[in-house]
Write an enzyme that holds these catalytic residues in place. Structure first.
Site, PDB file in Angstrom:
ATOM      1  CB  THR A 116      -0.865   0.048   1.277  1.00 22.69           C
ATOM      2  OG1 THR A 116      -0.004   0.313   2.408  1.00 22.69           O
ATOM      3  CG2 THR A 116      -1.595  -1.261   1.518  1.00 22.69           C
ATOM      4  CB  VAL A 143      15.720   2.690  -1.107  1.00 22.45           C
ATOM      5  CG1 VAL A 143      16.729   3.669  -1.695  1.00 22.45           C
ATOM      6  CG2 VAL A 143      15.195   3.194   0.224  1.00 22.45           C
ATOM      7  CE  LYS A 198      11.693   6.009  -3.597  1.00 22.26           C
ATOM      8  NZ  LYS A 198      11.612   6.257  -5.041  1.00 22.26           N
TER       9      LYS A 198
END
Lengths: 357, 357
Positions: free
Chosen positions: B103, B152, B226
């Site tokens: 999600t 990432v 990230k």
């Protein structure tokens, strides 16, 4: 606290760097993983040292110093003249043992097989046991307790990426291309800059980038062994003899002394100059490339586009480019220091941690 | 044969790609690892489907098709209107369960914590639970059973390399630089080629490279998340609010409709043109970079040398450059497709395999 025994074969440059890194990392390792790393045995090419209680920091330092000074373990108070690696595994192993192979011989296989049969782990920077018969590769790797990150690309995680990212995600590999020799990277970058082949080889030798006999690098067999390890990791049942290898010198220069070889090198300058110029006319450059595709591997000088990942590589860095179903337009590329003992030792340490964890 | 239950939160583009990859890999997975993967629960943003015996291939395909057509799970015969993720974990979990969070909400944390408390594994492409309070990150990651490779660099193994190669070899990290947005990579490469900022944003939007509101990409928060995940993986106790983030549009354009925003973009063309020209005078180029050094992270447009790994990056590929004690002269560089659902889904599958193995 749980203890992990280390048995190390080899105390050359890489071997000493591994010992130093283990010593430096010991406290953090205990704190991070709750595991104590002790060395119960170390061997060099002539002798061995065994202490079932584990060698102290000072003892290990003394061994490293003796070797650095050009001596052998049996020159120290710890060593004795024996070199039966299988017996060493038998004597110095316990339930939790990792055997580290940082030699460059094919004589370690029996000892490694015994270690794996006992349930121990193994971490290899040594390519030889993995590049013998395919059946031996299968035997060594089938338990999943033998790791060999440093055999290709030193510490650059080429094997881990292939196994744990690409193969683990069931992403079919179409092609792998790699530059896996820092020495040959130095040479091809120099050729691209217009330098003479003979001058570059002489310089690489002076800088210690080559083996004492530079033909050991220029012949390409070391790169072929790396290509074979990658191919076998993909599951391809290849043998070393099935990999075409382009040597950077003609067969007639393969015999004779190193001095004769070096003296003969200028005859190759002009042919290489022409080859570089032909590549440059097409916006390409020469790289010494290991190529794997469709179940086959080959190793040799290739013309690659200057704008490609391989063409942009500089100096002695290593590079692996994976073309897969997911990485189809541009490859997945890994690049970094592939030469030198520290990268290799770092890769061995990462393997030890993965096995211990 | 041992069975591993999969519970998946999310059935958007990435979620559907994960289901497809699991279905395609199932047989090989059984053969390779002796493990059977079954889905016992899937949720979307409105509803869920649970079957403790595991959904069949055909049922999973039907769910994927319903969602692809713009529907919801409760439009199918399998779904029911409930969205209590914690209850789903409670009902559908068994001893061997992996929870997949694909999600983009921060509402999954409680369910993930319950799963970890039960001893289950978790594989996340969702950055939100990992970029809340640092204490939550620690709670989620301390068991070692939560993996987050795809958060990432999508499938490019940035997290695995940092954790399992660099940190595992006790190689101190001095600096990490990365380009972690395919969208912003497309823009900065286009700027370098002399194109107008407004034209590039419009094109990226048309091509589906941006979110429906392109400010979600241009604001830089996704890249900041990230950077935060990388920083926390290094052990740095940072919060998202402590990361300076450069937005690619001025604050006065942050409000108003998307159409107004798009109409106002040409006012930014000249400033960006000047900035690109200033960089090019110094043989540099602009990249949108996440930088980590000395316990701090920042995110924004940077002038980088054209000859550097970041400067040579093209298009929407992602890149991470690790400067460490071992990789001190040139960094360890990873590069590849960082955008698109397939890379992300591949990363999730690699995490599932690592957890299952």
């Amino acid at each position: 606290m749980k203890t992990i025994n280390l048995i190390q074969f080899g105390l050359g440059g890489v071997g000493r760097a591994v010992v130093q890194r283990v010593l430096a990392a010991r406290d953090e390792f205990e704190w991070r993983y709750g595991l104590q790393l002790i060395y119960t045995a170390i061997s060099d090419s002539r002798s061995a040292a065994i202490d079932l209680d584990g060698f102290s920091h000072a003892q290990l330092q003394a061994m490293v110093e003796a070797k650095t000074a050009g001596g052998f373990l049996d020159d120290t108070e710890f060593g004795y003249q024996s070199h039966d690696l299988t017996a060493i595994v038998d004597i110095a192993g316990t339930d939790e043992t990792i055997v580290i192979d940082v030699t460059a011989t094919d004589k370690t296989s029996d000892a490694l097989l015994l270690a794996l049969q006992r349930g121990y782990g193994a971490a290899l920077a040594n390519k030889k046991p993995l590049t013998g018969p395919f059946s031996l590769f299968r035997q060594l790797t089938s338990t999943g307790r033998l790791r060999y990150e440093s055999t290709v690309g030193a510490g650059v995680p080429v094997i881990a990426t292939l196994r744990e990212s690409i193969l683990a995600s069931f992403d079919p590999v179409q092609r792998i291309q790699g530059c896996f020799s820092g020495t040959l990277g130095f040479l091809t970058t120099g050729l691209e800059e217009g330098k003479d082949f003979s001058e570059l080889v002489a310089k690489a030798r002076t800088l210690g980038y080559t083996e004492p006999d530079p033909r050991d690098d220029l012949g390409g067999m070391d790169v072929a062994r790396k290509a074979l390890i990658l191919a076998r990791t993909l599951g391809w049942p290849l043998e070393l003899s099935q990999i075409p290898v382009e040597s950077l010198f003609p067969p007639e220069m393969a015999t004779g002394s190193v001095d004769d070889f070096m003296a003969g090198l200028p005859t190759l300058d002009e042919p290489y100059r022409l080859r570089v110029a032909a590549a440059q006319e097409q916006r390409k450059t020469l790289r010494y490339v290991a190529s794997l595709a469709a179940g086959q591997a080959e190793v040799g000088l290739q013309e690659v586009a200057r704008a490609s990942a391989l063409g942009q590589l500089r100096g002695s860095d290593n590079l692996a480019a994976f073309h897969t179903s997911v990485y189809n337009q541009t490859p997945l590329v890994l690049q970094g220091r592939g030469a030198g003992v520290h990268g290799t030792a770092a890769g061995v340490l990462a393997d030890i941690v993965a096995l211990a964890d």
